[in-house]
Design an enzyme around this catalytic site. Structure first.
Site, PDB file in Angstrom:
ATOM      1  N   PHE A   1       7.530   0.841 -24.044  1.00 53.99           N
ATOM      2  CA  PHE A   1       7.942   0.726 -25.440  1.00 53.99           C
ATOM      3  C   PHE A   1       8.207  -0.739 -25.822  1.00 53.99           C
ATOM      4  CE2 PHE A   1       8.612   5.100 -24.149  1.00 53.99           C
ATOM      5  CZ  PHE A   1       8.118   5.817 -25.226  1.00 53.99           C
ATOM      6  N   SER A   2       9.371  -1.030 -26.422  1.00 55.67           N
ATOM      7  CA  SER A   2       9.601  -2.371 -26.977  1.00 55.67           C
ATOM      8  C   SER A   2       9.804  -3.462 -25.933  1.00 55.67           C
ATOM      9  CB  SER A   2      10.805  -2.349 -27.926  1.00 55.67           C
ATOM     10  OG  SER A   2      10.469  -1.726 -29.142  1.00 55.67           O
ATOM     11  N   THR A   3       9.934  -3.100 -24.686  1.00 57.21           N
ATOM     12  CA  THR A   3       9.951  -4.116 -23.640  1.00 57.21           C
ATOM     13  C   THR A   3       8.693  -4.975 -23.729  1.00 57.21           C
ATOM     14  OG1 THR A   3      11.232  -2.616 -22.243  1.00 57.21           O
ATOM     15  CG2 THR A   3      10.174  -4.449 -21.139  1.00 57.21           C
TER      16      THR A   3
ATOM     17  N   LYS B   1       7.470  -6.365 -26.287  1.00 57.04           N
ATOM     18  CA  LYS B   1       7.591  -7.488 -27.222  1.00 57.04           C
ATOM     19  C   LYS B   1       7.715  -8.825 -26.496  1.00 57.04           C
ATOM     20  CE  LYS B   1       9.572  -5.093 -31.258  1.00 57.04           C
ATOM     21  NZ  LYS B   1       9.470  -3.685 -30.810  1.00 57.04           N
TER      22      LYS B   1
END
Length: 386
Positions: free
Chosen positions: A67-69, A71
């Protein structure tokens, strides 16, 4: 008892104990954790089940959606272009992306200050996976606040905004640039846009259990601290920016869907190992980024109550910075976590780099206790090595 496999250097046994405790307490199904110290791998552990439907065990090369890791990897691509002198953070976005209309500096795309956390319409899933339709919408979207004046978490749009600038500058998609310029040279088993040939290694995400309806009905929001009440109110209001960020793509992206994982969604669909996460951060603080570029990842650019998440945060260029409210990030550390609990961090002063991935998603509220336990053990182990 779940068998814990892998290797661990002397002095870091506490990390193994913490990892085993997460399984023993029933908090994990399948997971992996890795730690580097001054560029040397000192922890590399995995255990449990990668896919309950198939009964497939977690193995050394099991891949996990984080997921947002993701970014952090997207930000690193932009910072690498800055380091090479090909991208100016103070330039208007229009210099590289002429169709972009908002009065916005490049750096504000990285610091969640662009004012573009959503587009002002729902986006069909097929368009989100295709890239160009969303990028065209973002190019003409009027900001929801004056760019540079406030910060608000760009949950999905971060990847398209930063990724399009990287594409315009480099001539390559974000996933391709990351693969050829960062993951490949560093030997990282991490992908943004997973090839079909690697899908057999995937771990299946297990969503969090839904709350008991009776308990949810009896839940007293007024009993929460003020900052938590504000967050609950924002996410409960379907007209708020906070709620609209979560519902922008219809139907929502499912990170167990092969088509979602094969697309490039640089804010949210990276796939890799804990070893790759830790190795990535070890490289960032180990010389891959020059000191002035590393400073861009570790120096505060925006701080205070986030307009979307409604809680205090500190942002550098693409990374979250340590603060009292983030026990998962030690003082002086920087990193990025993802929905469900995955996380990667680095602490330059101690040479610590850490990665954790798992398939059982934790609660979306607050730091994941499994990760906090593991990071605490790693930090304490490093402290004892001094």
């Amino acid at each position: 008892m779940t068998e814990i496999e892998g290797e661990i250097a002397p002095g870091f046994e506490a990390v193994r104990e913490a990892f085993a405790a997460n399984f023993a307490e029933g908090a994990e199904i399948g997971a992996a954790v890795s730690v580097y110290r001054h560029g040397e791998k000192v922890v590399d552990l995995w255990g449990g089940v990668a896919d309950q439907q198939e009964g497939r065990p977690w193995q050394r090369d099991t891949l996990q959606a984080v997921f947002s890791t993701t970014k952090a990897m997207t930000a690193a691509c932009a910072l690498l272009l800055v380091q090479r002198g090909e991208l100016d953070l103070d330039a208007p976005v229009q210099r590289y992306w002429p169709e972009f209309t908002a009065p916005c500096k490049v750096r504000w795309l990285l610091t969640h200050q662009a004012g573009l956390p959503i587009v002002d319409q729902t986006v069909p899933l097929a368009d989100a996976l295709a890239w160009d339709p969303v990028v065209k919408l973002l190019a003409v979207q009027e900001p929801f606040w004056t760019p540079g004046t406030e910060h608000g978490y760009h949950g999905l749009t971060f990847g398209w905004l930063v990724g399009e600038v990287v594409r315009r500058v480099s001539g390559h998609s974000l996933g391709t640039f990351f693969r050829t310029e960062i993951a490949g040279p560093l030997g990282l088993d991490f992908w943004i846009g997973l090839p079909k040939s690697e899908h057999h290694r995937l771990s299946r995400i297990v969503p969090p259990e839904l709350p008991d309806p009776d308990a949810a009905a009896a839940f007293d929001i007024d009993a929460l601290p003020e900052e938590m009440r504000d967050m609950f109110a924002a996410y409960s209001d379907p007209t708020s920016l906070s709620a609209r960020v979560m519902s922008m793509v219809v139907p929502p992206m499912d990170n167990n869907d092969p088509d979602v994982l094969s697309a490039e969604i640089p804010a949210a669909n990276g796939v890799g190992t804990a070893r790759a996460l830790a190795g990535f951060y070890a490289a960032l603080i180990g010389g891959f980024l020059q000191l002035d570029t590393l400073a861009l990842a570790t120096t505060e650019q925006a701080a205070g109550k986030d307009r979307i998440m409604r809680v205090p945060v500190r942002w550098s260029h693409g990374f979250s910075l340590s603060m009292p409210e983030t026990p998962w990030l030690p003082p002086g550390g920087f990193g990025m976590g993802g929905m469900g609990g995955s996380i990667g961090i680095a602490v330059p002063a101690s040479g610590l780099a850490f990665g954790y991935v798992m398939n059982r998603m934790g609660t979306p509220m607050g730091p994941d206790p499994r990760a906090v336990r593991l990071i605490t053990a790693a930090v304490e182990s490093v402290g004892e090595q001094r």
